[in-house]
Design an enzyme around this catalytic site. Structure first.
Site, PDB file in Angstrom:
ATOM      1  N   ARG A  27       0.986  -1.693  -0.309  1.00 49.34           N
ATOM      2  CA  ARG A  27       0.196   0.067  -0.232  1.00 49.34           C
ATOM      3  C   ARG A  27       0.990   1.476  -0.365  1.00 49.34           C
ATOM      4  O   ARG A  27       0.514   2.795  -0.444  1.00 49.34           O
ATOM      5  CB  ARG A  27      -1.028  -0.211   1.250  1.00 49.34           C
ATOM      6  CG  ARG A  27      -1.753  -0.913   1.158  1.00 49.34           C
ATOM      7  CD  ARG A  27      -3.128  -0.409   0.895  1.00 49.34           C
ATOM      8  NE  ARG A  27      -4.066  -1.708   0.723  1.00 49.34           N
ATOM      9  CZ  ARG A  27      -4.842  -1.779   1.810  1.00 49.34           C
ATOM     10  NH1 ARG A  27      -4.931  -1.609   2.645  1.00 49.34           N
ATOM     11  NH2 ARG A  27      -6.141  -2.825   1.121  1.00 49.34           N
ATOM     12  N   GLU A  39      -0.567  -8.781  -6.550  1.00 44.04           N
ATOM     13  CA  GLU A  39      -1.305  -9.144  -6.860  1.00 44.04           C
ATOM     14  C   GLU A  39      -1.651 -10.546  -7.298  1.00 44.04           C
ATOM     15  O   GLU A  39      -2.545 -11.392  -7.179  1.00 44.04           O
ATOM     16  CB  GLU A  39      -1.951  -7.807  -8.028  1.00 44.04           C
ATOM     17  CG  GLU A  39      -2.683  -6.785  -7.624  1.00 44.04           C
ATOM     18  CD  GLU A  39      -4.165  -6.690  -7.354  1.00 44.04           C
ATOM     19  OE1 GLU A  39      -4.661  -7.698  -6.663  1.00 44.04           O
ATOM     20  OE2 GLU A  39      -4.048  -6.162  -6.291  1.00 44.04           O
ATOM     21  N   GLN A  44      -5.524 -17.058  -4.569  1.00 42.62           N
ATOM     22  CA  GLN A  44      -5.319 -17.571  -3.763  1.00 42.62           C
ATOM     23  C   GLN A  44      -4.940 -18.109  -2.355  1.00 42.62           C
ATOM     24  O   GLN A  44      -4.523 -18.763  -2.133  1.00 42.62           O
ATOM     25  CB  GLN A  44      -5.261 -18.731  -4.451  1.00 42.62           C
ATOM     26  CG  GLN A  44      -5.624 -18.822  -5.932  1.00 42.62           C
ATOM     27  CD  GLN A  44      -6.774 -20.363  -6.375  1.00 42.62           C
ATOM     28  OE1 GLN A  44      -7.894 -20.029  -5.009  1.00 42.62           O
ATOM     29  NE2 GLN A  44      -7.684 -19.290  -7.139  1.00 42.62           N
ATOM     30  N   THR A  45      -4.532 -16.779  -1.683  1.00 45.78           N
ATOM     31  CA  THR A  45      -3.576 -16.715  -1.419  1.00 45.78           C
ATOM     32  C   THR A  45      -3.764 -15.634   0.132  1.00 45.78           C
ATOM     33  O   THR A  45      -4.037 -14.767  -0.355  1.00 45.78           O
ATOM     34  CB  THR A  45      -1.904 -16.686  -0.893  1.00 45.78           C
ATOM     35  OG1 THR A  45      -1.875 -17.738  -2.395  1.00 45.78           O
ATOM     36  CG2 THR A  45      -1.618 -16.774  -0.253  1.00 45.78           C
ATOM     37  N   TYR A 122      -9.886  -8.475 -13.134  1.00 47.95           N
ATOM     38  CA  TYR A 122      -9.042  -8.057 -11.691  1.00 47.95           C
ATOM     39  C   TYR A 122      -7.830  -7.371 -11.944  1.00 47.95           C
ATOM     40  O   TYR A 122      -7.883  -5.822 -11.570  1.00 47.95           O
ATOM     41  CB  TYR A 122      -9.671  -8.965 -11.066  1.00 47.95           C
ATOM     42  CG  TYR A 122      -9.506  -8.378  -9.778  1.00 47.95           C
ATOM     43  CD1 TYR A 122      -9.727  -7.030  -9.419  1.00 47.95           C
ATOM     44  CD2 TYR A 122      -8.143  -9.116  -9.406  1.00 47.95           C
ATOM     45  CE1 TYR A 122      -9.229  -7.163  -7.679  1.00 47.95           C
ATOM     46  CE2 TYR A 122      -6.966  -8.754  -8.047  1.00 47.95           C
ATOM     47  CZ  TYR A 122      -7.766  -7.781  -7.517  1.00 47.95           C
ATOM     48  OH  TYR A 122      -7.181  -7.493  -6.572  1.00 47.95           O
ATOM     49  N   CYS A 194     -16.835  -6.722   6.710  1.00 46.55           N
ATOM     50  CA  CYS A 194     -18.647  -7.684   6.478  1.00 46.55           C
ATOM     51  C   CYS A 194     -17.750  -9.070   6.081  1.00 46.55           C
ATOM     52  O   CYS A 194     -17.010  -9.769   4.424  1.00 46.55           O
ATOM     53  CB  CYS A 194     -18.665  -6.659   4.993  1.00 46.55           C
ATOM     54  SG  CYS A 194     -20.080  -7.465   3.936  1.00 46.55           S
ATOM     55  N   CYS A 201     -22.182  -6.555  11.353  1.00 50.75           N
ATOM     56  CA  CYS A 201     -23.029  -5.324  10.649  1.00 50.75           C
ATOM     57  C   CYS A 201     -22.950  -4.425  11.725  1.00 50.75           C
ATOM     58  O   CYS A 201     -22.658  -2.997  12.096  1.00 50.75           O
ATOM     59  CB  CYS A 201     -24.193  -6.300  10.933  1.00 50.75           C
ATOM     60  SG  CYS A 201     -24.522  -7.048   9.387  1.00 50.75           S
ATOM     61  N   CYS A 210     -26.347   0.113   3.638  1.00 51.79           N
ATOM     62  CA  CYS A 210     -26.035  -1.384   3.829  1.00 51.79           C
ATOM     63  C   CYS A 210     -27.979  -1.926   3.319  1.00 51.79           C
ATOM     64  O   CYS A 210     -28.456  -2.420   4.601  1.00 51.79           O
ATOM     65  CB  CYS A 210     -25.712  -2.332   4.789  1.00 51.79           C
ATOM     66  SG  CYS A 210     -25.854  -4.094   4.117  1.00 51.79           S
TER      67      CYS A 210
HETATM   68  S1  SF4 Z   1     -24.194  -4.251   6.998  1.00 51.15           S
HETATM   69 FE1  SF4 Z   1     -23.464  -5.140   4.752  1.00 51.15          FE
HETATM   70  S2  SF4 Z   1     -21.558  -3.750   4.631  1.00 51.15           S
HETATM   71 FE2  SF4 Z   1     -21.227  -3.784   7.119  1.00 51.15          FE
HETATM   72  S3  SF4 Z   1     -20.746  -6.058   7.543  1.00 51.15           S
HETATM   73 FE3  SF4 Z   1     -22.928  -6.190   7.599  1.00 51.15          FE
HETATM   74  S4  SF4 Z   1     -23.578  -6.841   5.538  1.00 51.15           S
HETATM   75 FE4  SF4 Z   1     -21.493  -6.504   5.677  1.00 51.15          FE
END
Ligand code: SF4
Length: 341
Positions: A27, A39, A44-45, A122, A194, A201, A210
């Site tokens: 970064r 990248e 996969q790691t 990607y 998430c 959440c 969300c």
């Molecule tokens: S609120 Fe939505 S974006 Fe946030 S952790 Fe929960 S599911 Fe994921």
């Protein structure tokens, strides 16, 4: 989501990222080479596994030119332990193509990047945003999951139509000027908050945006890959400080492995057994003691046991060799002790 809400979503996300985002070695750079290496390694790691490899790789191969000059043997040796060796070969081939076709400078165009070995949509978008700050969306495991949940996106993401629609949504969220930091933040939200099975959440910085109704069920996939079982039989043959190995032409092309047994080993007990994962396979590695008379000169060699650290060997086979060689050494010393007494 309305453009106003998208802007508010990004502000909340970036505020959280500046406070709680991960400090990762790739970064801190805008060098396309270093970012591309990260990248490739991260496919996969896990991040924690990649960090020491990434740092060691950059010390060993400074840029595209030095990687292009390296032999395949050196490249595979440096990659050893990360698995999925096609990535190392593609990275090596990309370095050579960058030197040959682009005079050592990584192209800035996403289309040109995708002409290089092993670089798909990607990876091209990741380098475009992280190195060149282009407003390129990225959809990978973490960002795909976050977006699917934020939007309560219920189309299967492993189907072409679902993938395409998710990429379009992702594009609508990327800011024009600060894609680098935004994409990093979205990835970190997926990696730290998430989470796949237990989304946090309650502490999510973008909770109010969300729409996920049942986040644990998102993203939707039509197919779950089934794990297949495989059994592979190999020989352990040593004599006078040397071990017989074979250069793989298949899964570990270019690396050295215990010679595969082409004849049946029925009624014999393996001297070593282990299990390792490979893509969607669970491979049982069984090793048998053998005394070899005739070797295949094209692919097999007697290699000095004290040189094994300097040659590329896949981890599963290296573990087997270390174990069996230390057992063989212990057995020899036991024999010597009993003959002396
Ligand atoms: S609120 Fe939505 S974006 Fe946030 S952790 Fe929960 S599911 Fe994921």
């Amino acid at each position: 989501m309305s453009p106003k809400n998208v802007r508010a979503f990004r502000r909340s996300l970036l505020r959280w990222y500046r406070r709680d985002g991960r400090d990762l070695p790739w970064r801190g750079t805008r060098d396309a080479y270093a970012i591309l290496v990260s990248e490739f390694m991260l496919q996969q790691t896990q991040v924690a596994t990649v960090i020491p490899y990434f740092n060691a790789w950059l010390r060993r191969f400074l840029d595209f030119a030095s990687l292009a000059r390296a032999s395949e043997n050196h490249v595979l040796h440096a990659w050893q332990g990360l698995g999925y060796y096609a990535r190392a070969r593609n990275l090596h081939a990309t370095a050579r193509a960058v030197v040959d076709r682009h005079r050592g400078r990584f192209p800035r165009s996403v289309e040109q990047m995708q002409q290089l070995p092993g670089i798909g949509k990607y990876t091209a978008h990741a380098v475009a945003s992280f190195a060149f700050n282009q407003p390129a969306p990225i959809v990978e495991t973490n960002t795909g999951r976050v977006l699917a949940r934020i939007l309560n996106f219920r189309r299967p993401i492993d189907q072409t139509a679902g993938q395409k629609a998710l990429w379009q949504h992702a594009a609508a969220f990327v800011p024009k000027r600060s894609a680098r930091i935004y994409n990093s933040a979205l990835m970190d939200l997926g990696a730290l908050v998430c989470l796949p099975r237990r989304p946090r959440c309650g502490v999510c910085p973008v909770k109010k945006f969300c729409r996920a109704i049942n986040p644990k069920t998102l993203p939707v996939r039509k197919f779950r890959p089934r794990t297949k079982r495989l059994t592979e039989k190999h020989a352990f043959v040593v004599r006078q400080g040397k071990i017989l190995l074979e250069q793989s032409a298949a899964r570990w092309r270019g690396m050295w492995i215990l010679p595969p047994l082409r004849t049946s080993a029925a009624n014999q007990q393996p001297i070593y057994k282990s299990i390792f994962p490979f893509t969607n396979h669970r491979v049982a590695l069984n090793v048998y003691a053998r005394s070899w008379r005739k070797i295949d000169k094209h692919s097999q060699r007697w290699l000095r046991i004290d040189s094994l650290d300097s040659i590329p060997i896949p981890s599963a086979h290296r573990r087997a060799m270390r174990h069996l060689l230390s057992e063989a050494t212990a057995a020899t010393s036991r024999r010597q002790r009993s003959s002396e007494s």
